[in-house]
Design a protein around this motif. Sequence first.
Motif, PDB file in Angstrom:
ATOM      1  N   VAL A   1       0.844  -1.198   0.000  1.00  0.00           N
ATOM      2  CA  VAL A   1       0.000   0.000   0.000  1.00  0.00           C
ATOM      3  C   VAL A   1       0.882   1.252   0.000  1.00  0.00           C
ATOM      4  CG1 VAL A   1      -1.554   1.344   1.473  1.00  0.00           C
ATOM      5  CG2 VAL A   1      -2.032  -1.058   1.039  1.00  0.00           C
ATOM      6  N   GLY A   2       1.961   1.213   0.782  1.00  0.00           N
ATOM      7  CA  GLY A   2       2.878   2.352   0.829  1.00  0.00           C
ATOM      8  C   GLY A   2       3.570   2.579  -0.510  1.00  0.00           C
ATOM      9  N   ILE A   3       3.940   1.488  -1.173  1.00  0.00           N
ATOM     10  CA  ILE A   3       4.618   1.613  -2.459  1.00  0.00           C
ATOM     11  C   ILE A   3       3.671   2.208  -3.508  1.00  0.00           C
ATOM     12  CG2 ILE A   3       5.660   0.284  -4.351  1.00  0.00           C
ATOM     13  CD1 ILE A   3       6.588  -1.730  -2.152  1.00  0.00           C
ATOM     14  N   LEU A   4       2.408   1.807  -3.451  1.00  0.00           N
ATOM     15  CA  LEU A   4       1.439   2.278  -4.447  1.00  0.00           C
ATOM     16  C   LEU A   4       0.909   3.676  -4.145  1.00  0.00           C
ATOM     17  CD1 LEU A   4      -0.616  -1.012  -4.785  1.00  0.00           C
ATOM     18  CD2 LEU A   4       0.936  -0.070  -6.483  1.00  0.00           C
TER      19      LEU A   4
ATOM     20  N   VAL B   1      -6.241   5.752   1.475  1.00  0.00           N
ATOM     21  CA  VAL B   1      -5.242   4.704   1.256  1.00  0.00           C
ATOM     22  C   VAL B   1      -4.465   4.442   2.541  1.00  0.00           C
ATOM     23  CG1 VAL B   1      -3.092   4.178   0.041  1.00  0.00           C
ATOM     24  CG2 VAL B   1      -5.044   5.087  -1.223  1.00  0.00           C
ATOM     25  N   MET B   2      -4.043   5.523   3.214  1.00  0.00           N
ATOM     26  CA  MET B   2      -3.289   5.338   4.461  1.00  0.00           C
ATOM     27  C   MET B   2      -4.145   4.680   5.535  1.00  0.00           C
ATOM     28  SD  MET B   2      -0.854   8.525   5.276  1.00  0.00           S
ATOM     29  CE  MET B   2       0.837   8.523   4.716  1.00  0.00           C
ATOM     30  N   ASN B   3      -5.398   5.115   5.626  1.00  0.00           N
ATOM     31  CA  ASN B   3      -6.242   4.588   6.690  1.00  0.00           C
ATOM     32  C   ASN B   3      -6.716   3.164   6.435  1.00  0.00           C
ATOM     33  OD1 ASN B   3      -6.638   6.580   8.903  1.00  0.00           O
ATOM     34  ND2 ASN B   3      -6.987   7.885   7.148  1.00  0.00           N
ATOM     35  N   SER B   4      -6.542   2.688   5.174  1.00  0.00           N
ATOM     36  CA  SER B   4      -6.882   1.291   4.934  1.00  0.00           C
ATOM     37  C   SER B   4      -6.005   0.375   5.791  1.00  0.00           C
ATOM     38  CB  SER B   4      -6.719   0.956   3.448  1.00  0.00           C
ATOM     39  OG  SER B   4      -5.351   0.950   3.097  1.00  0.00           O
ATOM     40  N   ILE B   5      -4.785   0.829   6.095  1.00  0.00           N
ATOM     41  CA  ILE B   5      -3.914   0.031   6.961  1.00  0.00           C
ATOM     42  C   ILE B   5      -3.769   0.668   8.346  1.00  0.00           C
ATOM     43  CG2 ILE B   5      -2.590  -0.972   5.070  1.00  0.00           C
ATOM     44  CD1 ILE B   5      -0.350   1.066   5.784  1.00  0.00           C
TER      45      ILE B   5
ATOM     46  N   TYR C   1      -7.962  -2.748  -3.278  1.00  0.00           N
ATOM     47  CA  TYR C   1      -9.208  -2.938  -4.026  1.00  0.00           C
ATOM     48  C   TYR C   1     -10.321  -3.382  -3.082  1.00  0.00           C
ATOM     49  CZ  TYR C   1     -12.593  -4.501  -7.446  1.00  0.00           C
ATOM     50  OH  TYR C   1     -13.742  -4.651  -8.167  1.00  0.00           O
ATOM     51  N   LEU C   2      -9.977  -4.301  -2.191  1.00  0.00           N
ATOM     52  CA  LEU C   2     -10.982  -4.829  -1.264  1.00  0.00           C
ATOM     53  C   LEU C   2     -11.432  -3.780  -0.261  1.00  0.00           C
ATOM     54  CD1 LEU C   2      -9.370  -8.317  -0.546  1.00  0.00           C
ATOM     55  CD2 LEU C   2     -11.423  -7.865  -1.887  1.00  0.00           C
ATOM     56  N   LYS C   3     -10.533  -2.846   0.098  1.00  0.00           N
ATOM     57  CA  LYS C   3     -10.850  -1.885   1.156  1.00  0.00           C
ATOM     58  C   LYS C   3     -11.502  -0.610   0.634  1.00  0.00           C
ATOM     59  CE  LYS C   3      -9.830  -2.135   5.133  1.00  0.00           C
ATOM     60  NZ  LYS C   3     -10.654  -2.674   6.253  1.00  0.00           N
ATOM     61  N   THR C   4     -11.489  -0.390  -0.687  1.00  0.00           N
ATOM     62  CA  THR C   4     -12.001   0.880  -1.210  1.00  0.00           C
ATOM     63  C   THR C   4     -13.284   0.654  -1.985  1.00  0.00           C
ATOM     64  OG1 THR C   4     -10.571   0.615  -3.125  1.00  0.00           O
ATOM     65  CG2 THR C   4      -9.761   1.999  -1.347  1.00  0.00           C
ATOM     66  N   GLU C   5     -13.889   1.762  -2.405  1.00  0.00           N
ATOM     67  CA  GLU C   5     -15.110   1.677  -3.210  1.00  0.00           C
ATOM     68  C   GLU C   5     -15.124   2.841  -4.205  1.00  0.00           C
ATOM     69  OE1 GLU C   5     -18.141   1.655  -0.191  1.00  0.00           O
ATOM     70  OE2 GLU C   5     -17.173   3.243   0.900  1.00  0.00           O
TER      71      GLU C   5
ATOM     72  N   ILE D   1      11.488   3.569  10.345  1.00  0.00           N
ATOM     73  CA  ILE D   1      11.164   4.732  11.189  1.00  0.00           C
ATOM     74  C   ILE D   1      10.348   5.736  10.386  1.00  0.00           C
ATOM     75  CG2 ILE D   1      12.138   6.727  12.374  1.00  0.00           C
ATOM     76  CD1 ILE D   1      14.497   5.028  13.191  1.00  0.00           C
ATOM     77  N   LEU D   2      10.827   6.049   9.182  1.00  0.00           N
ATOM     78  CA  LEU D   2      10.140   7.042   8.354  1.00  0.00           C
ATOM     79  C   LEU D   2       8.703   6.616   8.071  1.00  0.00           C
ATOM     80  CD1 LEU D   2      12.687   8.266   5.672  1.00  0.00           C
ATOM     81  CD2 LEU D   2      11.708   9.509   7.597  1.00  0.00           C
ATOM     82  N   ARG D   3       8.548   5.333   7.739  1.00  0.00           N
ATOM     83  CA  ARG D   3       7.214   4.848   7.402  1.00  0.00           C
ATOM     84  C   ARG D   3       6.276   4.969   8.600  1.00  0.00           C
ATOM     85  NH1 ARG D   3       4.300  -0.313   6.248  1.00  0.00           N
ATOM     86  NH2 ARG D   3       5.481  -1.265   7.906  1.00  0.00           N
ATOM     87  N   ALA D   4       6.794   4.566   9.768  1.00  0.00           N
ATOM     88  CA  ALA D   4       5.940   4.584  10.959  1.00  0.00           C
ATOM     89  C   ALA D   4       5.507   6.002  11.309  1.00  0.00           C
ATOM     90  CB  ALA D   4       6.678   3.946  12.133  1.00  0.00           C
ATOM     91  N   VAL D   5       6.442   6.936  11.321  1.00  0.00           N
ATOM     92  CA  VAL D   5       6.063   8.266  11.792  1.00  0.00           C
ATOM     93  C   VAL D   5       5.307   9.049  10.721  1.00  0.00           C
ATOM     94  CG1 VAL D   5       7.900   8.405  13.491  1.00  0.00           C
ATOM     95  CG2 VAL D   5       8.275   9.335  11.205  1.00  0.00           C
ATOM     96  N   SER D   6       5.527   8.723   9.435  1.00  0.00           N
ATOM     97  CA  SER D   6       4.810   9.486   8.414  1.00  0.00           C
ATOM     98  C   SER D   6       3.304   9.260   8.539  1.00  0.00           C
ATOM     99  CB  SER D   6       5.306   9.112   7.015  1.00  0.00           C
ATOM    100  OG  SER D   6       5.120   7.743   6.791  1.00  0.00           O
ATOM    101  N   LEU D   7       2.919   8.035   8.896  1.00  0.00           N
ATOM    102  CA  LEU D   7       1.498   7.757   9.106  1.00  0.00           C
ATOM    103  C   LEU D   7       0.949   8.631  10.228  1.00  0.00           C
ATOM    104  CD1 LEU D   7       1.661   3.905   8.821  1.00  0.00           C
ATOM    105  CD2 LEU D   7      -0.046   5.266   7.651  1.00  0.00           C
ATOM    106  N   GLU D   8       1.711   8.715  11.324  1.00  0.00           N
ATOM    107  CA  GLU D   8       1.245   9.437  12.496  1.00  0.00           C
ATOM    108  C   GLU D   8       1.291  10.954  12.270  1.00  0.00           C
ATOM    109  OE1 GLU D   8       0.000   8.106  15.280  1.00  0.00           O
ATOM    110  OE2 GLU D   8      -0.286  10.083  16.188  1.00  0.00           O
TER     111      GLU D   8
END
Lengths: 553, 342
Positions: B31-34, B48-52, B184-188, B97-104
């Motif tokens: 999801v992060g790559i896409l 997209v971020m909130n799907s995970i 795909y499964l998480k969006t509409e 680290i970057l991935r974790a904090v970027s979400l927050e």
Amino acid sequence: MELDLVLLSRIQFALTIMFHYLFPPLTIGMGVVLVYLGGMYLKTRDPAYRQAQKFWTRIFGLNFAIGVASGIVMEFQFGTNWATYSRFVGDVFGSALAAEGIFAFFLESGFLAVLIFGWNRVGPKMHFFSTCMVSFGSIFSSVWIVIANSWQQTPAGSHIVPMTREVLNEHGQRTFDENGVLITKPWIIDGVPVMRAEVTDFWAMVLNPSTGYRLSHVLLGCFIMGSFFILSICSWYILKGKHVEFAKRSFGGALFLATISSILIAFNGHQQAQNVYHYQPAKLATFEGHFESEGPADLTLFGIPDAEAETIHMRIAIPGALSFMVHDDTSFTEPVIGLDKIRPEHRPPLWIPFISWRLMVGIGTFFIALTLYSYYLLWRGTLFKKRWVMWAYCVSVLLAVIANQVGWVAAEVGRQPWIVHPPIVTDTDNQPVFDEDGFLQYEKVSAALPDGSIYERYAGLSTTDGVSKAVAAEQVAASIVMFLLIYLLLGSVWIFILNKKIQHGPEPPEDGFAKNQSESIFQVGGEHDRLGLADAGLWDDPTESTDRGEQHD
Amino acid sequence: MSREGLAFIWFLLLAVLLTGYAILDGFDLGVGILHPFVAKTDKERRLVMNSIGPIWDGNEVWLVTFGGALFAAFPEAYATVFSGFYLPLMMLLLALILRAVSLEFRGKVKSPAWRQVWDLAFFLGSLLATFLFGVAVGNMMLGVPLDAHHEYIGTFWMLLNPYSLAVGLLGVFAFALHGSIFLYLKTEGELQQRMRRVMWRMFYVFAVLFVIMTVWTTLTVPRAVETLHAYPLLWVVPILNALAVLNIPRAISKGSEGHAFLSSSCVIAAFVVLFITAIFPFLVPASNDASYSLTILNAASSEKTLGIMLLIAIIGMPCVMAYSAVIYWTFHGKVKLEETSY
């Protein structure tokens, strides 16, 4: 001092763990407060508790995220920077770390999702349960990590054994003798047998002599940190006249936790010091700047220690008090082992533990005085009007951070030059034994070499011997620069966002609608309605951010 | 149970932890790559971020636990790999680290520039982490030069060999495919329709890489096939893997994306199984002198520790499974933006 691999690795470890250790105490301490607020909401259904819990949960989530992000570094760097140490302790230390992962981390991070994102998805009871699980998980993870650390200070339930190796052929396949028995041989490289610590008794390792004292000390320190963090924000609101009702409510609960913890930690600290003296006399002598082993031993309050001259300059001391503290000796005359009984190469560095120890004790004493005085003022009804007391609470969070950090610094630098401290040799009366030169003896282990000679080593591991051999100093230096930059960035953003959240403050309590509905389904309905309106515009979306509205402040 | 038997069980349990991590964090990383390519507006990026959002943290715990279990069960292998791959691991830490904090951090300030920075950090962190995992796997397949102490004696640049880089690339597209099906499964609506095209593209690239890497591996890593020959029953894994790969386009065109997700999960699981059969009975094969290799037995902890840890796993893992299921259920369904979303 030369910037060699050992020093660089130590700097890297100190940097990453001190940054990381800003956050676990906050989340452990705040977790207890969240449980209290969630429990009070369940009991009273007063929406003010729910709003307070929501506000502190947001800050909790922010702290948790950075704690996780910086924590993964800790686990990796045992292997990256301290590979030789990892080989030596893996059998013992690793099992505690793995237990932490399986028992604590999954619990903590799983239910954190419900705590942070689940307000409208689960009922209040499930939400409260999740809050408890997060708090329990964070405490449980500290339990395992303190067990692992304590074993390094007072190793128990383990022994150090020479290792054997399977004999592999040139294809890397194991070889067997004519009876089909695997061929192994002692693992000896350059005449030195490779040895490691192995578990002999798991529960003795877990409940090693210092675990109990150190764990309660750490947890009390965390409660102090969490409660002073909340006290500091609340007192700031009171000073500014913002969210005063909310602030007073949170202040009361946090003050209770802070007072109890500050008093208990003093008693616990005293017992822990006696435990340290019993198992690591060199560490306590360094804390106290105590050189001469004769009694009566004085307790140094202030002074400038001088390792070369083996004395304390400009010393202010209480006569005989150290004898009393260490031995509970009411005659104030009992001798206390000083640094003169420790071989020079086994003495910890003096300055850092000496100062750290004093700072920690000093701050702890100040906290007891401040909280008790606050209760006196509360009884008089003037607490929230005393501006200087409120200001004292405002800055006290920094003191709590310092106390937590220097406490660990004292503990960890005080065990040097050992990364795994060897036990001291004691006689049948449990008294320390001195060698022919009058120095304290550390336990040794030995292994027979194939040529019939005996190899001997201390029953511990020195820090110098623990570093990774496959890593170059430049690589460690580069990683230090990288961590410095990333932590500066994270630290600044953390303070920036924290400040925004604090400036914004809690949401006003929900109206009577929520108060009278114990069925969460109504709240979900309300939420959906809000979402329906929200979908219309992008930037005006009231669900845009968890901190909606704060830009107007 | 003997130390040998326990060590073998722990070898399998580590594979289970690795599989759990790769499947679960695999779609997070995908999801992060896409993220920058599929989400057009700020609202879509948030979706997209909130799907995970509620689950990525728990998924990453599989990695942490894998690390802890490797430390405890095979300290020698943990020490050798982590110190040998020093710089790549530091880069991996930076990425995580970057991935974790970027979400927050991303949602906390309402400024487009601020959000762009953390969007970029989220993307780069996910991409780099995935790629480095692949490179590490590639190097383990090939084996690394070790000395008598089991210390890595190669250089940083030797780790960046063509084969390992190609494995890294395969990893990126495997996770991107996995993540695209998850999204795909998480969006509409419109976003979901766009994800359909993305799924197909990711599948084509992945399929080409999959074929190339299968051939390349059989040519370069003879050990990979040796174990399969020794235990012919294991041939079922590559066969099922191929079937699972083929089932992805079938399921997508039939409109049963749930099955496609299950298939991509199976593909990732098969990759982990093929990886461990390729290195078995070694943990870290030495490329310079086979007798310096770390085997399952000579890298393992004592019998006592392996036994205690097995007990810990037997008590702990069912609990983990149980509340993971509860939490996934709590957050099932299409992703919606709420007050508490990122």
